[in-house]
Design a protein around this motif. Structure first.
Motif, short mmCIF file in Angstrom:
data_model
loop_
_atom_site.label_atom_id
_atom_site.label_comp_id
_atom_site.label_asym_id
_atom_site.label_seq_id
_atom_site.Cartn_x
_atom_site.Cartn_y
_atom_site.Cartn_z
N TYR A 264 0.84 -1.20 0.00
CA TYR A 264 0.00 0.00 0.00
C TYR A 264 0.87 1.25 0.00
N ASP A 265 0.33 2.32 -0.53
CA ASP A 265 0.88 3.66 -0.35
C ASP A 265 0.06 4.43 0.67
N LYS A 266 -1.26 4.20 0.64
CA LYS A 266 -2.17 4.74 1.65
C LYS A 266 -3.08 3.62 2.11
N LEU A 267 -3.21 3.48 3.42
CA LEU A 267 -4.03 2.43 4.00
C LEU A 267 -5.15 3.07 4.82
N VAL A 268 -6.39 2.66 4.56
CA VAL A 268 -7.56 3.17 5.29
C VAL A 268 -8.15 2.03 6.10
N ILE A 269 -8.22 2.21 7.41
CA ILE A 269 -8.74 1.18 8.31
C ILE A 269 -10.20 1.51 8.62
N GLY A 270 -11.09 0.67 8.14
CA GLY A 270 -12.52 0.84 8.43
C GLY A 270 -13.14 -0.49 8.79
N VAL A 271 -12.51 -1.19 9.73
CA VAL A 271 -12.90 -2.57 10.06
C VAL A 271 -14.01 -2.63 11.10
N GLY A 272 -14.51 -1.48 11.57
CA GLY A 272 -15.60 -1.50 12.53
C GLY A 272 -15.14 -1.88 13.92
N SER A 273 -16.06 -2.43 14.70
CA SER A 273 -15.78 -2.75 16.10
C SER A 273 -16.57 -3.99 16.50
N ILE A 274 -16.36 -4.42 17.73
CA ILE A 274 -17.13 -5.52 18.30
C ILE A 274 -17.89 -5.00 19.51
N THR A 275 -18.84 -5.78 19.98
CA THR A 275 -19.62 -5.38 21.15
C THR A 275 -18.76 -5.46 22.40
N ASN A 276 -18.87 -4.46 23.25
CA ASN A 276 -18.07 -4.39 24.48
C ASN A 276 -18.54 -5.45 25.48
N PRO A 277 -17.67 -6.38 25.89
CA PRO A 277 -18.11 -7.42 26.83
C PRO A 277 -18.19 -6.95 28.28
N HIS A 278 -17.49 -5.86 28.62
CA HIS A 278 -17.48 -5.31 29.99
C HIS A 278 -17.03 -6.34 31.03
N GLY A 279 -16.28 -7.34 30.61
CA GLY A 279 -15.76 -8.33 31.56
C GLY A 279 -16.81 -9.25 32.15
N VAL A 280 -17.96 -9.37 31.53
CA VAL A 280 -19.04 -10.21 32.05
C VAL A 280 -18.82 -11.66 31.61
N LYS A 281 -19.07 -12.59 32.51
CA LYS A 281 -18.91 -14.01 32.22
C LYS A 281 -20.16 -14.55 31.50
N GLY A 282 -19.92 -15.55 30.68
CA GLY A 282 -21.03 -16.28 30.07
C GLY A 282 -21.61 -15.65 28.83
N LEU A 283 -20.86 -14.78 28.14
CA LEU A 283 -21.40 -14.13 26.94
C LEU A 283 -21.56 -15.12 25.78
N GLU A 284 -21.01 -16.33 25.92
CA GLU A 284 -21.25 -17.33 24.88
C GLU A 284 -22.71 -17.76 24.85
N ASN A 285 -23.45 -17.44 25.91
CA ASN A 285 -24.89 -17.75 25.95
C ASN A 285 -25.74 -16.61 25.40
N CYS A 286 -25.10 -15.58 24.86
CA CYS A 286 -25.83 -14.41 24.36
C CYS A 286 -25.73 -14.34 22.84
N HIS A 287 -26.60 -13.55 22.27
CA HIS A 287 -26.56 -13.22 20.85
C HIS A 287 -26.10 -11.77 20.70
N PHE A 288 -25.41 -11.49 19.59
CA PHE A 288 -24.98 -10.13 19.26
C PHE A 288 -25.66 -9.72 17.96
N LEU A 289 -25.68 -8.43 17.70
CA LEU A 289 -26.35 -7.91 16.50
C LEU A 289 -25.42 -6.92 15.81
N LYS A 290 -24.47 -7.48 15.04
CA LYS A 290 -23.52 -6.64 14.30
C LYS A 290 -23.54 -6.92 12.80
#
Length: 685
Positions: A264-290
């Motif tokens: 590259y000569d110029k690189l643009v990063i627009g990869v978005g983000s993920i949902t903030n887990p806030h250190g909570v346990k058991g998020l594998e039992n949840c659904h996300f909407l991204k």
């Protein structure tokens, strides 16, 4: 001799000719002799003007005129109104049917033209380096310097050796950038694991069948093709700043992971983000909407819970658990999903499922703040809460989730007296929607740069350049970025520039009011978001001139800018902000491409070229809106509006106009019509 009155009546009933002698073959002929004497008592309008003028001649004693009338016909009977309107209705229907038939025939003719019997293929040259890339870089990986479609057309050939612009992601920011770029200025390459653009504001509607999945996506190759670019279905892994190489990972022909470099000569990063887990346990039992795949999984889970609740072997307690839907997070995404879910359960459930399910279904929203939609105006937030209470949606405010288990969710909540109480809530479905955080690629980049201290996003300057990376090489936009608000850190730069103009020492220079106006102008240029806080320069100068000397020293100016720093807030992680950043960066790249030949002739390759060519990014908030269940709320330029179905149609109209293409607009209109006519599709697949 007939009287003048009878002559006038004859004129009204028959066709007049001003010829002195006129004969007709009709059976009735009236000869009228009109004497000059007594004629003046009648108006000119009674007889034709030619007769009147002849009667006024002095030598004319009398004028004889013959008038003939045809046979009197009996008046035609008028058609009744019913027959008249029936005729018009049938005529209109006929025209519509004829027009519709013509459109159908035209469509079939066009459709027939899209089929091809002969293969549209011919020999094209392909670079040897595109088929067998050379290896190199820190990890000795293949380097994709050329692509197999570089010679597909004359336009592709022209930009093969131009400056390489690599864009990561196909979200709002990246697509806005692509649509703003001038075709042919850069050799464009888009890298993303998803080959579509997703219209995220309407994503909650797809989770319950109000909209279909394909109505919210647009093929990204169609957008990339307009700028004669290339698309690689791969994920970004790492960046080598010194050699300007982007490491990406893709799936090989046998399903194995393959890594290679994209220069590259110029690189643009627009990869978005993920949902903030806030250190909570058991998020594998949840659904996300991204993503659209998240919406598909949520739709399948909701329908699956309803089907399992109908089984005769399901106990009452288990059925109530399956029908308990929990949303963690009271932001726009969580609120709109809860509203869409309630609409589906209230409007379509009883048409296909036992009514008992409707009585035992419960929807809960857990919010850590005191109100849902806390970024909106307080009146709108209260309106949304009142709407949810009216619909029977349970709101748990001032509550924090501690753990999510497979069958229940544990959270703590403050009561009215301020005491923390631990609670649990049985649940069969949980949506986790609690802010944004960095994805794995952004975390990898942040670890390489000491200046990146933000845990939620990569920090950029006001020209959207990544802080800590080589100047002008890497940009970051969308949810992956946050713009720094560090006015106080630049106070030395402002003072040094002012001191250089005056030939004084920056550390001992006193800033007068006129000098302060110059400093404020430079602050607005570099930090446009601070313009609202620099309106009354005289008041600010007077407020921070502690010793009333009429000047500001270094410490007083630093305190002033530090106070403005504290008032500046981070830009919201919304599609609106990402779209504006993409459009801004596209316009800037167009300017840089235009200025490139002049910079090359003058041998200018270093320095702040971005600032010299284009202004800094300024975010303009156009308003906020949210769907709250057969009603909607709006916050536009300080004005608030909330309402029922009329507001819903306005909410739909705004998103309909913002849709990316005519194709998606047509699909949205058909989905809304289908919901009204046939209801939502209560199926999982």
């Amino acid at each position: 001799m007939l009287s003048i009155q009878r002559a006038a009546n004859g004129f009204a009933r028959s066709t007049l000719r001003q010829t002195p002698q006129t004969r007709f073959n009709g059976p009735l002929t009236n000869a009228i002799r009109i004497q000059q004497r007594g004629f003046a008592s009648h108006t000119k309008s009674t007889l034709p003007q030619a007769i009147y003028r002849s009667l006024q001649k002095p030598n004319a004693r009398s004028v004889q005129v013959r008038f003939a009338t045809t046979t009197l016909q009996p008046p035609k009977k008028e058609r009744s109104r019913i027959v008249h309107y029936t005729y018009r209705a049938l005529a209109s229907i006929g025209l519509i049917v004829a027009f519709g038939g013509a459109c159908v025939i035209a469509f079939f003719i066009y459709d027939a033209s899209t089929y091809r019997d002969e293969a549209d293929s011919f020999d094209i040259p392909v670079s040897e380096y595109a088929l067998n890339p050379r290896r190199g870089g820190p990890k000795n990986l293949p380097i994709a310097e050329f692509f197999v479609d570089d010679d597909d057309s004359a336009g592709m050939k022209e930009q093969k050796h131009k400056e390489k612009l690599v864009i990561l992601g196909t979200g709002w920011a990246s697509v806005a950038l692509l649509k703003q770029l001038n075709a042919g200025d850069y050799h464009v390459t888009v890298v993303c694991p998803s080959n579509h653009f997703l219209f995220t504001p309407m994503l909650p509607s797809a989770t319950v069948g109000t909209l279909e999945f394909r109505s919210l996506v647009e093929p990204v190759r169609k957008i990339v093709k307009k700028v004669k670019g290339h698309f690689l279905k791969a994920s970004a892994v790492d960046v080598d700043f010194s050699e300007k190489l982007l490491e990406v990972q893709s799936t090989g022909p046998l399903g194995e992971n393959e890594n290679f470099y994209v220069p590259y000569d110029k690189l643009v990063i627009g990869v978005g983000s993920i949902t903030n887990p806030h250190g909570v346990k058991g998020l594998e039992n949840c659904h996300f909407l991204k993503d659209i795949s998240d919406a598909r999984r949520i739709r399948n889970q909701v329908i699956s819970n309803l089907e399992r609740a109908c089984l005769p072997t399901t106990p009452d307690e288990e059925r109530r658990r399956l029908l308990s839907f929990v949303v963690s997070g009271g932001g726009p995404t969580g609120v709109e999903f809860a509203a869409e879910l309630y609409d589906m359960l209230n409007e379509d459930l009883c048409k296909f499922y036992p009514r008992l399910l409707r009585n035992e279904i419960s929807v809960h929203v857990i919010q850590s703040r005191g109100h849902i939609l806390n970024t909106y105006d307080e009146a709108l937030s209260k309106y949304a809460e009142a709407r949810f209470v009216h619909d029977g949606i349970d709101l748990q405010t001032n509550a924090r989730v501690k753990e999510v288990r497979a069958d229940k969710i544990l959270f703590s909540q403050k009561d009215s007296e301020g005491n923390v109480v631990n609670k649990e809530l049985p649940m069969g479905f949980c949506l986790w929607s609690t802010g944004v955080s960095q994805n794995e690629f952004c975390q990898t980049l942040a670890k390489k740069m000491e200046s990146q201290t933000n845990r939620h996003a990569l920090e950029t300057d006001t020209h959207l350049r990544l802080v800590g990376a080589p100047l002008g090489d890497i940009y970051c936009i969308g949810d992956a970025s946050t713009v720094q608000n560090n006015l106080s850190d630049h106070v030395v730069t402002f003072l040094r520039t002012l001191a250089w103009e005056k030939g004084k020492d920056p550390s001992t220079m006193q800033v007068s009011y006129s000098d302060w106006r110059k400093v404020a102008k430079r602050v607005k240029t570099r930090f446009p978001q601070a313009s609202d806080h620099l309106r009354r320069l005289d008041k600010l100068f007077e407020q921070y001139d502690k010793d009333k000397s009429g000047t500001l020293d270094f410490g007083e100016l630093y305190t002033l800018l530090k106070q403005i720093d504290s008032k500046l807030t981070s830009l919201p992680a919304t599609a609106q902000r990402a779209n504006q950043q993409g459009e801004y960066l596209g316009r800037k790249f167009n300017k840089l491409a235009q200025a490139g030949p002049g910079l090359k002739i003058n041998s200018i390759a270093d320095g702040d070229i971005d600032e010299a060519v284009y202004k800094a990014f300024e975010y303009k908030h156009m308003g906020s809106l949210a769907y709250v269940g057969n009603s909607a709320i709006f916050e536009v330029k300080g004005m608030n509006f909330a309402g029922g179905l009329l507001a819903v149609y306005l909410w739909r109209s705004i998103y309909f106009a913002q849709s990316v293409s005519l194709r998606t607009r047509c699909l949205l209109a058909m989905d809304w019509s289908k919901r009204a006519l046939f209801g939502r599709d209560m199926m999982n697949y």
